[in-house]
Enzyme design. Structure first.
Site, PDB file in Angstrom:
ATOM      1  N   LYS A   1       0.860  -1.190   0.000  1.00  0.00           N
ATOM      2  CA  LYS A   1       0.000   0.000   0.000  1.00  0.00           C
ATOM      3  C   LYS A   1       0.893   1.236   0.000  1.00  0.00           C
ATOM      4  O   LYS A   1       1.798   1.360   0.838  1.00  0.00           O
ATOM      5  CB  LYS A   1      -0.880  -0.031   1.245  1.00  0.00           C
ATOM      6  CG  LYS A   1      -2.176   0.716   1.135  1.00  0.00           C
ATOM      7  CD  LYS A   1      -2.997   0.454   2.388  1.00  0.00           C
ATOM      8  CE  LYS A   1      -4.329   1.145   2.347  1.00  0.00           C
ATOM      9  NZ  LYS A   1      -4.963   1.134   3.669  1.00  0.00           N
TER      10      LYS A   1
HETATM   11  O1  G3P Z   1      -8.609   2.169   4.213  1.00  0.00           O
HETATM   12  C1  G3P Z   1      -8.440   3.504   4.611  1.00  0.00           C
HETATM   13  C2  G3P Z   1      -9.212   3.734   5.853  1.00  0.00           C
HETATM   14  O2  G3P Z   1      -8.659   2.965   6.875  1.00  0.00           O
HETATM   15  C3  G3P Z   1      -9.315   5.119   6.348  1.00  0.00           C
HETATM   16  O3  G3P Z   1     -10.445   5.138   7.147  1.00  0.00           O
HETATM   17  O4  G3P Z   1     -12.015   6.024   8.789  1.00  0.00           O
HETATM   18  O5  G3P Z   1      -9.558   6.418   9.060  1.00  0.00           O
HETATM   19  O6  G3P Z   1     -10.830   7.593   7.277  1.00  0.00           O
HETATM   20  P1  G3P Z   1     -10.726   6.374   8.119  1.00  0.00           P
END
Ligand code: G3P
Length: 226
Positions: free
Chosen positions: A86
């Site tokens: 990633k």
């Molecule tokens: O896959 C990306 C994700 O983990 C981000 O999520 O909720 O931290 O914006 P968030």
């Protein structure tokens, strides 16, 4: 649509895998820190996830230069055949994506917030592109509409020649915060939604299912007592 779990928590991954619908896992530095992850255990932890899940497991590089990301990516890819590297969508990340993809290493380009970023990632050989829905909403923009634009724009062209192994790029709806985000992502044609465990649990729930079950059980008691 396929579902990935967005977590580094092994218990959550085991539980979700037992539900039969889990196609992969995505992790990021925040998710790893949330489970109390240690730097020197990171590769072992990814290996443990890969033992539970056959599908793609994204492990993020935190390096900032192309050479470092490439080095990181090569090491991460050695952990297991299903590891996906990633990489943030930035210039150094694109250059590393091209190099790793040319070596047959699958890359998930993350922190993607626009159609031009997504097109560049696809041309640089990304196997997966992760537009973030929730974080776009967080700045009073429309994350779902941005995701829809990325799905449409990428779907307009064939990028399989860009990836070294000729696979089609897939769009991962990321930063998913609700079951409705999943519904809308599926309607827009996102290939994958990566969801936190709390959202996965909400996806199963419906009040009418609960009400229906309650009445079936009550009526079955009548049958049993007749
Ligand atoms: O896959 C990306 C994700 O983990 C981000 O999520 O909720 O931290 O914006 P968030």
């Amino acid at each position: 649509m396929k579902f990935f779990l967005d977590t580094a928590d092994l218990d959550e991954i085991k539980e979700a895998a037992s539900w039969g619908a889990l196609a992969g896992v995505t992790t990021n530095p925040t998710l790893y820190s949330r489970i109390g992850g240690k730097l020197d255990d990171f590769h072992n932890h990814i290996a443990r996830i890969c033992e539970i899940v056959d599908g793609p497991v994204s492990a993020e590089s935190v390096a900032m230069t192309r050479d470092e990301i490439i080095r990181d990516g090569r090491e991460l890819a050695k952990i297991a055949p299903n590891v996906v590297v990633k990489i943030p969508t930035m210039v150094e990340g694109l250059a590393a994506c091209r190099a790793l993809s040319d070596e047959g290493i699958r890359v998930n380009m993350t922190l993607c917030f626009s159609v031009p970023q997504a097109i560049l990632a696809a041309r640089a050989g990304a196997r997966y592109i992760s537009p973030f829905v929730g974080r776009f909403d967080d700045i009073s923009e429309d994350g779902l509409s941005q995701l829809g634009d990325v799905v449409t724009a990428i779907g307009n062209y064939d990028y399989s020649e860009s990836t070294a192994n000729g696979e089609q790029v897939e769009i991962i709806a990321a930063s998913i915060r609700s079951a409705n985000h999943v519904t809308q992502s599926a309607l827009m044609g996102a290939d994958i939604a990566t969801v936190p465990f709390n959202v996965l649990k909400k996806m199963v729930q419906h009040p009418l299912t609960d009400r229906g079950l309650e009445s079936f059980l009550k009526d079955w008691e009548k049958v049993a007592n007749a």
